[in-house]
Design a protein around this motif. Structure first.
Motif, PDB file in Angstrom:
ATOM      1  N   ALA A   1      -7.050  40.940   4.951  1.00 39.48           N
ATOM      2  CA  ALA A   1      -7.379  41.746   6.125  1.00 39.48           C
ATOM      3  C   ALA A   1      -6.199  41.835   7.083  1.00 39.48           C
ATOM      4  N   PHE A   2      -5.493  40.717   7.271  1.00 43.04           N
ATOM      5  CA  PHE A   2      -4.319  40.728   8.139  1.00 43.04           C
ATOM      6  C   PHE A   2      -3.207  41.598   7.541  1.00 43.04           C
ATOM      7  N   SER A   3      -2.992  41.464   6.231  1.00 42.83           N
ATOM      8  CA  SER A   3      -1.884  42.172   5.571  1.00 42.83           C
ATOM      9  C   SER A   3      -2.062  43.679   5.633  1.00 42.83           C
ATOM     10  N   ILE A   4      -3.284  44.152   5.385  1.00 40.07           N
ATOM     11  CA  ILE A   4      -3.487  45.602   5.308  1.00 40.07           C
ATOM     12  C   ILE A   4      -3.472  46.244   6.691  1.00 40.07           C
ATOM     13  N   ARG A   5      -3.534  45.415   7.745  1.00 41.63           N
ATOM     14  CA  ARG A   5      -3.461  45.935   9.112  1.00 41.63           C
ATOM     15  C   ARG A   5      -2.079  45.768   9.726  1.00 41.63           C
ATOM     16  N   ARG A   6      -1.350  44.720   9.342  1.00 46.99           N
ATOM     17  CA  ARG A   6      -0.136  44.352  10.060  1.00 46.99           C
ATOM     18  C   ARG A   6       1.161  44.503   9.277  1.00 46.99           C
ATOM     19  N   ILE A   7       1.096  44.468   7.948  1.00 47.62           N
ATOM     20  CA  ILE A   7       2.316  44.546   7.142  1.00 47.62           C
ATOM     21  C   ILE A   7       2.524  46.004   6.706  1.00 47.62           C
ATOM     22  N   PRO A   8       3.612  46.643   7.134  1.00 44.99           N
ATOM     23  CA  PRO A   8       3.795  48.093   6.890  1.00 44.99           C
ATOM     24  C   PRO A   8       3.728  48.498   5.422  1.00 44.99           C
ATOM     25  N   ILE A   9       4.383  47.757   4.522  1.00 43.49           N
ATOM     26  CA  ILE A   9       4.423  48.170   3.122  1.00 43.49           C
ATOM     27  C   ILE A   9       3.032  48.124   2.493  1.00 43.49           C
ATOM     28  N   ILE A  10       2.171  47.217   2.982  1.00 50.03           N
ATOM     29  CA  ILE A  10       0.801  47.143   2.473  1.00 50.03           C
ATOM     30  C   ILE A  10      -0.086  48.146   3.190  1.00 50.03           C
ATOM     31  N   ARG A  11       0.104  48.310   4.493  1.00 50.54           N
ATOM     32  CA  ARG A  11      -0.695  49.264   5.268  1.00 50.54           C
ATOM     33  C   ARG A  11      -0.468  50.694   4.797  1.00 50.54           C
ATOM     34  N   SER A  12       0.691  50.956   4.213  1.00 53.57           N
ATOM     35  CA  SER A  12       1.011  52.317   3.781  1.00 53.57           C
ATOM     36  C   SER A  12       0.151  52.799   2.621  1.00 53.57           C
ATOM     37  N   VAL A  13      -0.631  51.898   1.988  1.00 51.03           N
ATOM     38  CA  VAL A  13      -1.495  52.343   0.893  1.00 51.03           C
ATOM     39  C   VAL A  13      -2.530  53.354   1.393  1.00 51.03           C
ATOM     40  N   TYR A  14      -2.898  53.259   2.667  1.00 49.98           N
ATOM     41  CA  TYR A  14      -3.833  54.239   3.232  1.00 49.98           C
ATOM     42  C   TYR A  14      -3.234  55.640   3.189  1.00 49.98           C
ATOM     43  N   ALA A  15      -1.969  55.747   3.604  1.00 52.72           N
ATOM     44  CA  ALA A  15      -1.305  57.049   3.632  1.00 52.72           C
ATOM     45  C   ALA A  15      -1.087  57.595   2.226  1.00 52.72           C
ATOM     46  N   VAL A  16      -0.669  56.713   1.319  1.00 55.63           N
ATOM     47  CA  VAL A  16      -0.399  57.147  -0.050  1.00 55.63           C
ATOM     48  C   VAL A  16      -1.689  57.601  -0.722  1.00 55.63           C
ATOM     49  N   GLY A  17      -2.774  56.867  -0.514  1.00 54.86           N
ATOM     50  CA  GLY A  17      -4.044  57.247  -1.111  1.00 54.86           C
ATOM     51  C   GLY A  17      -4.647  58.492  -0.489  1.00 54.86           C
ATOM     52  N   GLY A  18      -4.374  58.706   0.798  1.00 54.59           N
ATOM     53  CA  GLY A  18      -4.918  59.886   1.468  1.00 54.59           C
ATOM     54  C   GLY A  18      -4.220  61.166   1.062  1.00 54.59           C
ATOM     55  N   ASN A  19      -2.897  61.150   1.073  1.00 55.08           N
ATOM     56  CA  ASN A  19      -2.116  62.334   0.691  1.00 55.08           C
ATOM     57  C   ASN A  19      -0.715  61.873   0.323  1.00 55.08           C
ATOM     58  N   GLU A  20      -0.453  61.836  -0.967  1.00 55.87           N
ATOM     59  CA  GLU A  20       0.820  61.306  -1.453  1.00 55.87           C
ATOM     60  C   GLU A  20       2.011  62.123  -0.956  1.00 55.87           C
ATOM     61  N   ASP A  21       1.892  63.442  -0.964  1.00 56.51           N
ATOM     62  CA  ASP A  21       3.004  64.295  -0.522  1.00 56.51           C
ATOM     63  C   ASP A  21       3.267  64.119   0.973  1.00 56.51           C
ATOM     64  N   ALA A  22       2.192  64.051   1.758  1.00 58.43           N
ATOM     65  CA  ALA A  22       2.357  63.853   3.201  1.00 58.43           C
ATOM     66  C   ALA A  22       2.979  62.494   3.491  1.00 58.43           C
ATOM     67  N   ALA A  23       2.569  61.477   2.741  1.00 57.07           N
ATOM     68  CA  ALA A  23       3.137  60.140   2.927  1.00 57.07           C
ATOM     69  C   ALA A  23       4.628  60.137   2.623  1.00 57.07           C
ATOM     70  N   ARG A  24       5.010  60.859   1.577  1.00 61.34           N
ATOM     71  CA  ARG A  24       6.438  60.940   1.216  1.00 61.34           C
ATOM     72  C   ARG A  24       7.235  61.650   2.305  1.00 61.34           C
ATOM     73  N   MET A  25       6.674  62.695   2.883  1.00 56.12           N
ATOM     74  CA  MET A  25       7.374  63.416   3.955  1.00 56.12           C
ATOM     75  C   MET A  25       7.471  62.586   5.229  1.00 56.12           C
ATOM     76  N   MET A  26       6.560  61.618   5.385  1.00 60.70           N
ATOM     77  CA  MET A  26       6.609  60.718   6.538  1.00 60.70           C
ATOM     78  C   MET A  26       7.618  59.593   6.346  1.00 60.70           C
ATOM     79  N   GLY A  27       8.254  59.562   5.185  1.00 62.64           N
ATOM     80  CA  GLY A  27       9.254  58.528   4.918  1.00 62.64           C
ATOM     81  C   GLY A  27       8.700  57.292   4.240  1.00 62.64           C
TER      82      GLY A  27
END
Length: 228
Positions: free
Chosen positions: A181-207
């Motif tokens: 729970a802490f990792s998925i909220r506080r660690i950027p590389i783990i939290r980014s799974v939300y963005a990748v799962g939501g829209n992979e292309d948008a996540a890539r454009m966000m860097g």
């Protein structure tokens, strides 16, 4: 019904179907056999038996959130069990480290095949499952192996109690839940799974590195399968 659900959502909470199913199971148990179902020993057994499936669910949650799937977790559990049985007579720490490293290797390969080679997740992870199952059959010759009963640490992990109240495995499960729970909220590389799962292309454009996020999710899933 829709209006009440909307009000619950606006109030900031909702009840999942899983929680309702759990409540229903408890109600059935209490109605048909209240004395045995509500006994201390039965509650301890329920908590102890929850650990394995809950650890698998934690890991799978990261993978599903990232927009992928992992069909190799069952074979990963079996192979990590074999590694533990094989190395436990030498050292518990060595057995644990080897099982975790195996999980890291499986997750890395799965993530690489999916994110870099562009294999469909079901094909990549199912192929990994078949490969691991074949390797286990070769190594064990189809014979069932058992953990040595001489290992006090394994006995304590499997059947130990904290303050004679909670199974040690359940305490370990809650600690892992807190870390996840802490990792998925506080660690950027783990939290980014939300963005990748939501829209992979948008996540890539966000860097966001889709490759690193997918591999991280699959490594977490495989490592938790080994711990399970």
């Amino acid at each position: 019904m829709n209006l009440s659900k909307k009000r619950c959502t606006q109030a900031g909470f909702h009840v999942s179907s899983g929680v309702l199913a759990l409540v229903l199971v408890f109600c059935v148990g209490i109605v048909f056999n209240p004395g045995l179902f509500l006994s201390h020993s039965n509650m301890q057994n329920i908590l102890r038996q929850t650990v394995t499936n809950a650890l698998l669910a934690y890991g799978m949650a990261f993978v599903i959130i990232s927009g992928s799937i992992d069909l190799s977790v069952a074979a990963t559990v079996a192979m990590s069990g074999y590694i533990t049985v094989w190395l436990l007579p030498y050292s518990f720490a060595l057995a644990l480290a080897a099982a975790v490293l195996f999980g890291v290797a499986v997750g890395t390969i799965n993530g690489y095949l999916i994110a870099k080679v562009k294999f469909p997740p079901m094909i990549a992870t199912y192929s990994m499952q078949l490969m691991i199952k074949g390797l286990i059959l070769v190594l064990t010759n189809g014979i069932t192996l058992k953990i040595s009963t001489d290992s006090l640490i394994m006995k304590y992990l499997g059947h130990g109690m904290l303050f004679n109240l909670l199974p040690l495995g359940f305490v370990f499960l809650m600690a892992i839940f807190g870390i996840c729970a802490f990792s998925i909220r506080r660690i950027p590389i783990i939290r980014s799974v939300y963005a990748v799962g939501g829209n992979e292309d948008a996540a890539r454009m966000m860097g966001i590195s889709v490759f690193k996020s997918r591999i991280t999710a699959h490594i977490i899933c495989s490592v938790l399968a080994c711990l399970a």
